[in-house]
Scaffold this active site. Structure first.
Site, PDB file in Angstrom:
ATOM      1  NE  ARG A 166      -3.801  -2.271   0.688  1.00 45.35           N
ATOM      2  CZ  ARG A 166      -3.619  -3.480   0.183  1.00 45.35           C
ATOM      3  NH1 ARG A 166      -2.661  -3.699  -0.689  1.00 45.35           N
ATOM      4  NH2 ARG A 166      -4.411  -4.476   0.514  1.00 45.35           N
ATOM      5  CB  SER A 238      -8.598  -0.901   4.806  1.00 47.08           C
ATOM      6  OG  SER A 238      -9.124  -2.017   4.153  1.00 47.08           O
ATOM      7  CD  GLU A 357      -5.007   0.893   3.247  1.00 50.49           C
ATOM      8  OE1 GLU A 357      -4.596  -0.115   3.845  1.00 50.49           O
ATOM      9  OE2 GLU A 357      -5.856   0.852   2.342  1.00 50.49           O
TER      10      GLU A 357
HETATM   11  P1  NAP Z   1      -9.263 -10.993   4.264  1.00 50.90           P
HETATM   12  O1  NAP Z   1      -9.316 -11.806   3.029  1.00 50.90           O
HETATM   13  O2  NAP Z   1     -10.256 -11.250   5.357  1.00 50.90           O
HETATM   14  O3  NAP Z   1      -7.827 -11.080   4.880  1.00 50.90           O
HETATM   15  C1  NAP Z   1      -7.482 -10.319   6.047  1.00 50.90           C
HETATM   16  C2  NAP Z   1      -6.036  -9.904   5.915  1.00 50.90           C
HETATM   17  O4  NAP Z   1      -5.244 -11.065   5.923  1.00 50.90           O
HETATM   18  C3  NAP Z   1      -5.825  -9.188   4.608  1.00 50.90           C
HETATM   19  O5  NAP Z   1      -5.393  -7.900   4.893  1.00 50.90           O
HETATM   20  C4  NAP Z   1      -4.800 -10.016   3.857  1.00 50.90           C
HETATM   21  O6  NAP Z   1      -3.632  -9.280   3.536  1.00 50.90           O
HETATM   22  C5  NAP Z   1      -4.374 -11.110   4.817  1.00 50.90           C
HETATM   23  N1  NAP Z   1      -4.474 -12.415   4.142  1.00 50.90           N
HETATM   24  C6  NAP Z   1      -5.565 -13.209   4.044  1.00 50.90           C
HETATM   25  N2  NAP Z   1      -5.269 -14.340   3.385  1.00 50.90           N
HETATM   26  C7  NAP Z   1      -3.980 -14.250   3.025  1.00 50.90           C
HETATM   27  C8  NAP Z   1      -3.089 -15.104   2.300  1.00 50.90           C
HETATM   28  N3  NAP Z   1      -3.490 -16.304   1.816  1.00 50.90           N
HETATM   29  N4  NAP Z   1      -1.814 -14.675   2.106  1.00 50.90           N
HETATM   30  C9  NAP Z   1      -1.403 -13.501   2.572  1.00 50.90           C
HETATM   31  N5  NAP Z   1      -2.203 -12.640   3.261  1.00 50.90           N
HETATM   32  C10 NAP Z   1      -3.457 -13.010   3.491  1.00 50.90           C
HETATM   33  O7  NAP Z   1      -9.327  -9.423   3.871  1.00 50.90           O
HETATM   34  P2  NAP Z   1     -10.589  -8.486   3.553  1.00 50.90           P
HETATM   35  O8  NAP Z   1     -10.658  -7.424   4.543  1.00 50.90           O
HETATM   36  O9  NAP Z   1     -11.794  -9.309   3.271  1.00 50.90           O
HETATM   37  O10 NAP Z   1     -10.118  -7.823   2.183  1.00 50.90           O
HETATM   38  C11 NAP Z   1     -10.030  -8.606   1.039  1.00 50.90           C
HETATM   39  C12 NAP Z   1      -8.879  -8.127   0.202  1.00 50.90           C
HETATM   40  O11 NAP Z   1      -9.145  -6.795  -0.255  1.00 50.90           O
HETATM   41  C13 NAP Z   1      -7.560  -8.064   0.978  1.00 50.90           C
HETATM   42  O12 NAP Z   1      -6.530  -8.511   0.145  1.00 50.90           O
HETATM   43  C14 NAP Z   1      -7.421  -6.597   1.293  1.00 50.90           C
HETATM   44  O13 NAP Z   1      -6.071  -6.186   1.415  1.00 50.90           O
HETATM   45  C15 NAP Z   1      -8.071  -5.981   0.078  1.00 50.90           C
HETATM   46  N6  NAP Z   1      -8.463  -4.592   0.280  1.00 50.90           N
HETATM   47  C16 NAP Z   1      -7.692  -3.638  -0.300  1.00 50.90           C
HETATM   48  C17 NAP Z   1      -7.960  -2.309  -0.109  1.00 50.90           C
HETATM   49  C18 NAP Z   1      -7.064  -1.264  -0.756  1.00 50.90           C
HETATM   50  O14 NAP Z   1      -6.224  -1.547  -1.575  1.00 50.90           O
HETATM   51  N7  NAP Z   1      -7.189  -0.043  -0.388  1.00 50.90           N
HETATM   52  C19 NAP Z   1      -9.032  -1.934   0.667  1.00 50.90           C
HETATM   53  C20 NAP Z   1      -9.828  -2.929   1.246  1.00 50.90           C
HETATM   54  C21 NAP Z   1      -9.513  -4.283   1.061  1.00 50.90           C
HETATM   55  P3  NAP Z   1      -3.501  -8.326   2.249  1.00 50.90           P
HETATM   56  O15 NAP Z   1      -4.084  -7.038   2.679  1.00 50.90           O
HETATM   57  O16 NAP Z   1      -2.034  -8.242   2.066  1.00 50.90           O
HETATM   58  O17 NAP Z   1      -4.210  -8.959   1.118  1.00 50.90           O
END
Ligand code: NAP
Length: 362
Positions: A166, A238, A357
């Site tokens: 990010r 987020s 963030e």
């Molecule tokens: P999630 O799938 O419930 O996962 C929670 C956190 O654990 C995430 O932040 C993710 O990291 C990490 N994670 C889960 N599985 C993983 C794996 N197999 N390997 C490595 N890291 C893992 O997350 P969520 O809140 O529902 O969001 C879904 C995705 O959307 C996530 O990737 C999140 O980062 C992304 N998102 C991005 C933004 C943005 O870019 N501004 C905003 C909202 C959500 P990561 O964050 O590194 O993926």
């Protein structure tokens, strides 16, 4: 191009928060951008040397209730050019429309997991947006910018952008750059990344490989179940970054919270509080203590119990504890006060520091 005065910024942000911009310009070409910059830099005595803030989709900002005492430039530079597997898009293009075009119309692989992320193409490299194991940096070939200091157009390669978790050079060293166009190298025959639990579960039981369109639809459906509907509720997504700490620190955390999840962090990710990606990581490698990522959402939900908690008009979303929402009439002051309460609670209970963030403006 018209320069407007005293324009309310709240409607231009997904949080629906923020006071007035003293001056406001919507630019749809480099010529208009240059005109707006000239206004701020060498306009009349009254307007000379105004600070400039560039707004894209307004999806990752918290604008002060006092607004912005300078010129806000809304980047509306559009256009999509296709050169085989290379697609070049104007910074003002809506991100999800762009992803839909690459996946559904062009059948290109690379951006499907980044479906339904709010904001513009120009915001993608700044934050190196990421979801479900895919980050913008995986496909960005170059970024074309207008340098506010030199007032020249420059092209930065992927390596020049120094992408991290990010994070990119556009958040600090190149803060004075306005993104004009972004080039993505996609692929006709690539493989979708389906390793994250939510997507794995979505396609559980499927023997064949889902198509790119199916992956995009799955991401849209999964996100809709977890993240607020922007047409109904204000949010900047987020609110905090994930916690990235050395493994030894994670082991200490585990002693107190044995179920705390963690994932090995990408080597480009910064360790908590670090300012330099490269130096921190070389220290990490030498000490053989790799960085791990602990989901901040887990800490906010399971350790601090903030999921669904409301403070006045502001709250942490009931389906995702990392997402702060504005139920209507919320102010930046309320957001900051609640964020401080959350940061304090996490520190007290875990000893860890969490960082927003969302970018604070004004
Ligand atoms: P999630 O799938 O419930 O996962 C929670 C956190 O654990 C995430 O932040 C993710 O990291 C990490 N994670 C889960 N599985 C993983 C794996 N197999 N390997 C490595 N890291 C893992 O997350 P969520 O809140 O529902 O969001 C879904 C995705 O959307 C996530 O990737 C999140 O980062 C992304 N998102 C991005 C933004 C943005 O870019 N501004 C905003 C909202 C959500 P990561 O964050 O590194 O993926």
């Amino acid at each position: 191009m018209k320069i407007q005065e005293n324009v309310l910024l709240a409607p231009y942000t997904t949080f629906k928060i923020g006071g007035n911009a003293r001056f406001f310009a919507q630019v749809s070409s480099v010529a208009e951008l240059e005109e707006a910059v000239a206004f701020a830099k060498e306009g009349s005595d009254e307007t000379r040397h105004l600070p400039i803030f560039v707004l894209g989709g307004g999806s990752n900002v918290l604008i002060s209730d006092n607004g912005f005492d300078g010129l806000v430039i809304k980047n509306e530079i559009m256009g999509i050019v296709e050169e085989g597997e290379r697609i070049i898009a104007g910074a003002g293009e809506n991100w999800d429309n762009f992803v839909r075009y690459t996946v559904e119309e062009k059948g290109l692989n690379g951006l499907e997991n980044l479906s339904a992320i709010p904001g513009t193409v120009g915001a993608a490299p700044v934050q190196n947006i990421g979801a479900y194991g895919v980050e913008a940096k995986n496909t960005i070939e170059w970024v074309e910018v207008y340098n506010l200091t030199t007032r020249k157009i420059e092209k930065l390669s992927n390596a020049d952008c120094r992408f991290g978790y990010r994070d990119s050079i556009f958040k600090d060293e190149r803060k004075n750059n306005i993104i004009l166009r972004v080039s993505f190298l996609l692929s006709k025959n690539g493989k979708a990344m389906l390793e994250y639990k939510d997507l794995k579960m979505f396609f559980a039981g499927r023997a064949d490989v889902p198509s790119l369109c199916e992956v995009r639809d799955a991401v849209i459906k999964v996100r809709a179940g977890k993240f607020p509907d922007l047409s109904k509720i204000g949010t900047a997504g987020s609110f905090f970054k994930n916690i990235v700490i050395p493994r030894t620190e994670y082991q200490t955390l585990l002693r107190k919270f044995p179920t705390a999840p963690a994932f090995l962090a990408d080597p480009s990710r910064k360790v908590q509080g670090s300012t330099s990606t490269s130096s921190q990581n070389s220290v990490q490698e030498k000490s053989n203590d790799p960085a791990v990522k602990v989901p901040t959402a887990w800490v906010l939900d399971k350790v601090c119990n903030f999921k669904g908690v409301r403070r006045g008009n502001i709250g942490m979303f009931e389906n995702q504890a990392l997402v702060m929402v504005n139920y209507g009439g919320g102010t930046a002051r309320e957001v900051r006060t609640f964020a401080e309460e959350i940061i304090f609670c996490v520190k007290q209970k875990t000893g860890l520091t969490i960082y927003p963030e969302v970018e604070f403006v004004g």
